[in-house]
Design a protein around this motif. Structure first.
Motif, PDB file in Angstrom:
ATOM      1  N   ALA A  88       0.829  -1.208   0.000  1.00 41.88           N
ATOM      2  CA  ALA A  88       0.000   0.000   0.000  1.00 41.88           C
ATOM      3  C   ALA A  88       0.861   1.254   0.000  1.00 41.88           C
ATOM      4  O   ALA A  88       0.548   2.236  -0.687  1.00 41.88           O
ATOM      5  CB  ALA A  88      -0.933   0.003   1.208  1.00 41.88           C
ATOM      6  N   VAL A  89       1.963   1.214   0.738  1.00 45.45           N
ATOM      7  CA  VAL A  89       2.871   2.360   0.767  1.00 45.45           C
ATOM      8  C   VAL A  89       3.498   2.564  -0.606  1.00 45.45           C
ATOM      9  O   VAL A  89       3.596   3.690  -1.100  1.00 45.45           O
ATOM     10  CB  VAL A  89       3.960   2.163   1.854  1.00 45.45           C
ATOM     11  N   LYS A  90       3.896   1.477  -1.265  1.00 44.17           N
ATOM     12  CA  LYS A  90       4.487   1.580  -2.602  1.00 44.17           C
ATOM     13  C   LYS A  90       3.477   2.133  -3.599  1.00 44.17           C
ATOM     14  O   LYS A  90       3.818   2.929  -4.470  1.00 44.17           O
ATOM     15  CB  LYS A  90       4.988   0.220  -3.073  1.00 44.17           C
ATOM     16  N   GLU A  91       2.222   1.702  -3.500  1.00 45.03           N
ATOM     17  CA  GLU A  91       1.181   2.209  -4.406  1.00 45.03           C
ATOM     18  C   GLU A  91       0.955   3.700  -4.197  1.00 45.03           C
ATOM     19  O   GLU A  91       0.782   4.443  -5.158  1.00 45.03           O
ATOM     20  CB  GLU A  91      -0.130   1.452  -4.187  1.00 45.03           C
ATOM     21  N   GLU A  92       0.961   4.132  -2.960  1.00 44.79           N
ATOM     22  CA  GLU A  92       0.766   5.556  -2.677  1.00 44.79           C
ATOM     23  C   GLU A  92       1.924   6.385  -3.198  1.00 44.79           C
ATOM     24  O   GLU A  92       1.737   7.500  -3.655  1.00 44.79           O
ATOM     25  CB  GLU A  92       0.584   5.795  -1.172  1.00 44.79           C
ATOM     26  N   GLU A  93       3.131   5.834  -3.128  1.00 45.03           N
ATOM     27  CA  GLU A  93       4.291   6.553  -3.657  1.00 45.03           C
ATOM     28  C   GLU A  93       4.229   6.621  -5.174  1.00 45.03           C
ATOM     29  O   GLU A  93       4.690   7.571  -5.777  1.00 45.03           O
ATOM     30  CB  GLU A  93       5.587   5.880  -3.214  1.00 45.03           C
ATOM     31  N   ALA A  94       3.652   5.605  -5.810  1.00 47.46           N
ATOM     32  CA  ALA A  94       3.582   5.572  -7.270  1.00 47.46           C
ATOM     33  C   ALA A  94       2.464   6.466  -7.809  1.00 47.46           C
ATOM     34  O   ALA A  94       2.551   6.948  -8.928  1.00 47.46           O
ATOM     35  CB  ALA A  94       3.367   4.137  -7.748  1.00 47.46           C
ATOM     36  N   LYS A  95       1.427   6.713  -7.046  1.00 46.23           N
ATOM     37  CA  LYS A  95       0.295   7.503  -7.524  1.00 46.23           C
ATOM     38  C   LYS A  95       0.677   8.920  -7.943  1.00 46.23           C
ATOM     39  O   LYS A  95       0.285   9.356  -9.013  1.00 46.23           O
ATOM     40  CB  LYS A  95      -0.815   7.540  -6.478  1.00 46.23           C
ATOM     41  N   PRO A  96       1.421   9.658  -7.148  1.00 51.42           N
ATOM     42  CA  PRO A  96       1.757  11.025  -7.576  1.00 51.42           C
ATOM     43  C   PRO A  96       2.513  11.063  -8.901  1.00 51.42           C
ATOM     44  O   PRO A  96       2.324  11.959  -9.691  1.00 51.42           O
ATOM     45  CB  PRO A  96       2.612  11.576  -6.439  1.00 51.42           C
ATOM     46  N   THR A  97       3.341  10.074  -9.168  1.00 54.90           N
ATOM     47  CA  THR A  97       4.069  10.084 -10.427  1.00 54.90           C
ATOM     48  C   THR A  97       3.118   9.879 -11.594  1.00 54.90           C
ATOM     49  O   THR A  97       3.286  10.487 -12.636  1.00 54.90           O
ATOM     50  CB  THR A  97       5.171   9.002 -10.440  1.00 54.90           C
ATOM     51  N   GLU A  98       2.101   9.033 -11.418  1.00 48.47           N
ATOM     52  CA  GLU A  98       1.111   8.842 -12.474  1.00 48.47           C
ATOM     53  C   GLU A  98       0.298  10.119 -12.678  1.00 48.47           C
ATOM     54  O   GLU A  98       0.013  10.511 -13.806  1.00 48.47           O
ATOM     55  CB  GLU A  98       0.184   7.677 -12.121  1.00 48.47           C
ATOM     56  N   GLU A  99      -0.057  10.777 -11.579  1.00 51.62           N
ATOM     57  CA  GLU A  99      -0.805  12.020 -11.687  1.00 51.62           C
ATOM     58  C   GLU A  99       0.047  13.101 -12.349  1.00 51.62           C
ATOM     59  O   GLU A  99      -0.450  13.886 -13.141  1.00 51.62           O
ATOM     60  CB  GLU A  99      -1.272  12.474 -10.312  1.00 51.62           C
ATOM     61  N   GLU A 100       1.325  13.114 -12.020  1.00 51.35           N
ATOM     62  CA  GLU A 100       2.215  14.087 -12.641  1.00 51.35           C
ATOM     63  C   GLU A 100       2.311  13.840 -14.143  1.00 51.35           C
ATOM     64  O   GLU A 100       2.350  14.782 -14.930  1.00 51.35           O
ATOM     65  CB  GLU A 100       3.605  14.026 -12.006  1.00 51.35           C
ATOM     66  N   LYS A 101       2.336  12.566 -14.550  1.00 47.83           N
ATOM     67  CA  LYS A 101       2.367  12.252 -15.976  1.00 47.83           C
ATOM     68  C   LYS A 101       1.107  12.743 -16.661  1.00 47.83           C
ATOM     69  O   LYS A 101       1.152  13.302 -17.755  1.00 47.83           O
ATOM     70  CB  LYS A 101       2.516  10.742 -16.187  1.00 47.83           C
ATOM     71  N   LYS A 102      -0.039  12.537 -16.018  1.00 41.49           N
ATOM     72  CA  LYS A 102      -1.298  13.005 -16.600  1.00 41.49           C
ATOM     73  C   LYS A 102      -1.302  14.521 -16.720  1.00 41.49           C
ATOM     74  O   LYS A 102      -1.746  15.068 -17.724  1.00 41.49           O
ATOM     75  CB  LYS A 102      -2.481  12.541 -15.745  1.00 41.49           C
ATOM     76  N   LEU A 103      -0.801  15.190 -15.687  1.00 41.47           N
ATOM     77  CA  LEU A 103      -0.735  16.647 -15.743  1.00 41.47           C
ATOM     78  C   LEU A 103       0.207  17.109 -16.842  1.00 41.47           C
ATOM     79  O   LEU A 103      -0.083  18.077 -17.551  1.00 41.47           O
ATOM     80  CB  LEU A 103      -0.295  17.222 -14.399  1.00 41.47           C
ATOM     81  N   ALA A 104       1.308  16.418 -16.997  1.00 41.35           N
ATOM     82  CA  ALA A 104       2.268  16.783 -18.041  1.00 41.35           C
ATOM     83  C   ALA A 104       1.633  16.595 -19.418  1.00 41.35           C
ATOM     84  O   ALA A 104       1.816  17.417 -20.311  1.00 41.35           O
ATOM     85  CB  ALA A 104       3.529  15.949 -17.913  1.00 41.35           C
ATOM     86  N   GLN A 105       0.849  15.537 -19.575  1.00 40.56           N
ATOM     87  CA  GLN A 105       0.171  15.314 -20.847  1.00 40.56           C
ATOM     88  C   GLN A 105      -0.861  16.408 -21.099  1.00 40.56           C
ATOM     89  O   GLN A 105      -0.971  16.923 -22.201  1.00 40.56           O
ATOM     90  CB  GLN A 105      -0.512  13.950 -20.846  1.00 40.56           C
ATOM     91  N   LYS A 106      -1.594  16.772 -20.059  1.00 38.46           N
ATOM     92  CA  LYS A 106      -2.591  17.825 -20.212  1.00 38.46           C
ATOM     93  C   LYS A 106      -1.934  19.152 -20.549  1.00 38.46           C
ATOM     94  O   LYS A 106      -2.412  19.895 -21.385  1.00 38.46           O
ATOM     95  CB  LYS A 106      -3.430  17.954 -18.936  1.00 38.46           C
ATOM     96  N   GLU A 107      -0.813  19.440 -19.880  1.00 44.55           N
ATOM     97  CA  GLU A 107      -0.105  20.679 -20.164  1.00 44.55           C
ATOM     98  C   GLU A 107       0.387  20.673 -21.604  1.00 44.55           C
ATOM     99  O   GLU A 107       0.298  21.659 -22.312  1.00 44.55           O
ATOM    100  CB  GLU A 107       1.069  20.864 -19.202  1.00 44.55           C
ATOM    101  N   GLY A 108       0.881  19.519 -22.054  1.00 43.45           N
ATOM    102  CA  GLY A 108       1.324  19.400 -23.439  1.00 43.45           C
ATOM    103  C   GLY A 108       0.175  19.601 -24.403  1.00 43.45           C
ATOM    104  O   GLY A 108       0.313  20.238 -25.443  1.00 43.45           O
ATOM    105  N   GLU A 109      -0.990  19.063 -24.062  1.00 43.98           N
ATOM    106  CA  GLU A 109      -2.168  19.240 -24.912  1.00 43.98           C
ATOM    107  C   GLU A 109      -2.559  20.713 -24.959  1.00 43.98           C
ATOM    108  O   GLU A 109      -2.902  21.236 -26.009  1.00 43.98           O
ATOM    109  CB  GLU A 109      -3.331  18.395 -24.388  1.00 43.98           C
TER     110      GLU A 109
END
Length: 81
Positions: free
Chosen positions: A41-62
């Motif tokens: 669960a701790v590893k999943e929580e650490e991985a979530k912000p990176t996925e959200e950051e990727k989505k934000l980066a994609q949105k910013e690129g769009e």
């Protein structure tokens, strides 16, 4: 001062008599499973912000792409006029 090896063995013997070996094995496996679950669960929580950051980066690129596309459309309209 400290707990000697003999005191630890006496405590272990008392615990074995009270709970039994089978019950202690079940408690140990349950505790191990809980620790594994917590770590995952701790590893999943650490991985979530990176996925959200990727989505934000994609949105910013769009958004940048949309702005560039809008600028090109505006230039084309000016050239046609």
């Amino acid at each position: 001062m400290g707990i000697s090896i003999w005191q630890l063995l006496i405590i272990l013997a008392i615990v074995l008599v009270l709970f039994g070996a089978k019950r202690l094995r079940n408690i140990g496996s349950d505790l191990g499973g809980a620790i594994k679950g917590f770590k995952s669960a701790v590893k999943e929580e650490e991985a979530k912000p990176t996925e959200e950051e990727k989505k934000l980066a994609q949105k910013e690129g769009e958004n940048v792409f949309d702005v560039v596309a809008d600028e090109k459309k505006a230039e084309e309209k000016k050239d046609k006029a």
